[in-house]
Design a protein around this motif. Sequence first.
Motif, short mmCIF file in Angstrom:
data_model
loop_
_atom_site.label_atom_id
_atom_site.label_comp_id
_atom_site.label_asym_id
_atom_site.label_seq_id
_atom_site.Cartn_x
_atom_site.Cartn_y
_atom_site.Cartn_z
N SER A 1 -19.08 -23.02 -32.29
CA SER A 1 -18.68 -24.03 -31.64
C SER A 1 -19.78 -25.38 -31.28
CB SER A 1 -18.16 -23.49 -29.97
OG SER A 1 -16.91 -22.28 -30.50
N TRP B 1 -9.78 -18.79 -34.58
CA TRP B 1 -10.74 -18.11 -34.12
C TRP B 1 -10.30 -16.41 -34.12
CZ3 TRP B 1 -9.75 -22.50 -30.66
CH2 TRP B 1 -10.51 -23.91 -30.51
N ILE C 1 -12.27 -16.26 -29.19
CA ILE C 1 -13.94 -15.61 -29.25
C ILE C 1 -14.62 -14.06 -29.28
CG2 ILE C 1 -15.70 -15.60 -30.79
CD1 ILE C 1 -15.01 -18.17 -31.98
N LEU D 1 -17.87 -20.76 -39.83
CA LEU D 1 -16.97 -20.82 -37.82
C LEU D 1 -17.11 -22.43 -38.41
CD1 LEU D 1 -14.16 -20.59 -36.07
CD2 LEU D 1 -17.07 -19.48 -34.44
N ASN E 1 -14.17 -24.90 -38.05
CA ASN E 1 -14.06 -25.63 -36.46
C ASN E 1 -14.17 -27.99 -37.33
OD1 ASN E 1 -13.21 -24.88 -34.57
ND2 ASN E 1 -15.68 -24.15 -34.14
N ALA F 1 -20.12 -17.30 -31.81
CA ALA F 1 -19.27 -18.51 -31.45
C ALA F 1 -19.91 -19.73 -30.98
CB ALA F 1 -18.81 -17.73 -30.13
N SER G 1 -6.38 -23.64 -35.28
CA SER G 1 -7.55 -23.32 -34.92
C SER G 1 -7.60 -22.03 -33.48
CB SER G 1 -8.24 -24.46 -34.07
OG SER G 1 -7.27 -24.79 -33.38
N LEU G 2 -6.23 -21.23 -33.13
CA LEU G 2 -6.07 -20.34 -32.86
C LEU G 2 -5.91 -19.03 -33.64
CD1 LEU G 2 -4.64 -21.64 -29.26
CD2 LEU G 2 -6.36 -20.50 -29.53
N SER H 1 -12.17 -22.25 -27.30
CA SER H 1 -12.59 -21.06 -28.70
C SER H 1 -13.41 -20.41 -28.41
CB SER H 1 -13.54 -21.93 -29.90
OG SER H 1 -14.49 -22.76 -29.14
#
Length: 165
Positions: free
Chosen positions: A110, A88, A161, A51, A55, A106, A84-85, A157
């Motif tokens: 992030s 996620w 998540i 992740l 990102n 997460a 990005s959504l 984010s």
Amino acid sequence: MAVLLLAGIVFTLILIMGQRDLASVVVVRNISHKLKGHSLSTNYWQAGIALFAANAALFALAFVILFFLPYGAVAGLLMCIPLSLFIWVIFAGVWRGSWKDKAKMAFIGSSFFLFFLGWIFWYYATLEPAYPGDDLFMAWIGVIIASIFTLGAMSVSMFVILRKC
């Protein structure tokens, strides 16, 4: 600029409200089904690092679009926010571990935004005037705007998540 900011906020809110519908899209279900047996669904370190890389790649894509395309900010908003959504939502749908490990995943993923926020503050702290008497007020405004966008992206984010499916 204010219109672009407002449009981005409204667009993001629309996407967040429809994230349950996005999670049921055939593409997301197919990707989630293929990744369920993989270690990304249970190992929070591997999922968090993946992740984080996603990102970082989306940020690099937005950076390239912003500086190399005319009207790049609009193109970046219209392309990178939904991507990005989408990513996620996939990571949220693939996860099969405990909620505590999902929160760790997460946060690891992030943390890219925290590193970027640290770089923003370091850049401003080491910024020197271009000439004697140069006012750095506009640089400070840029730091504030970048901080708002970075913290906003991190909180969205984490919200996407960690939501209950």
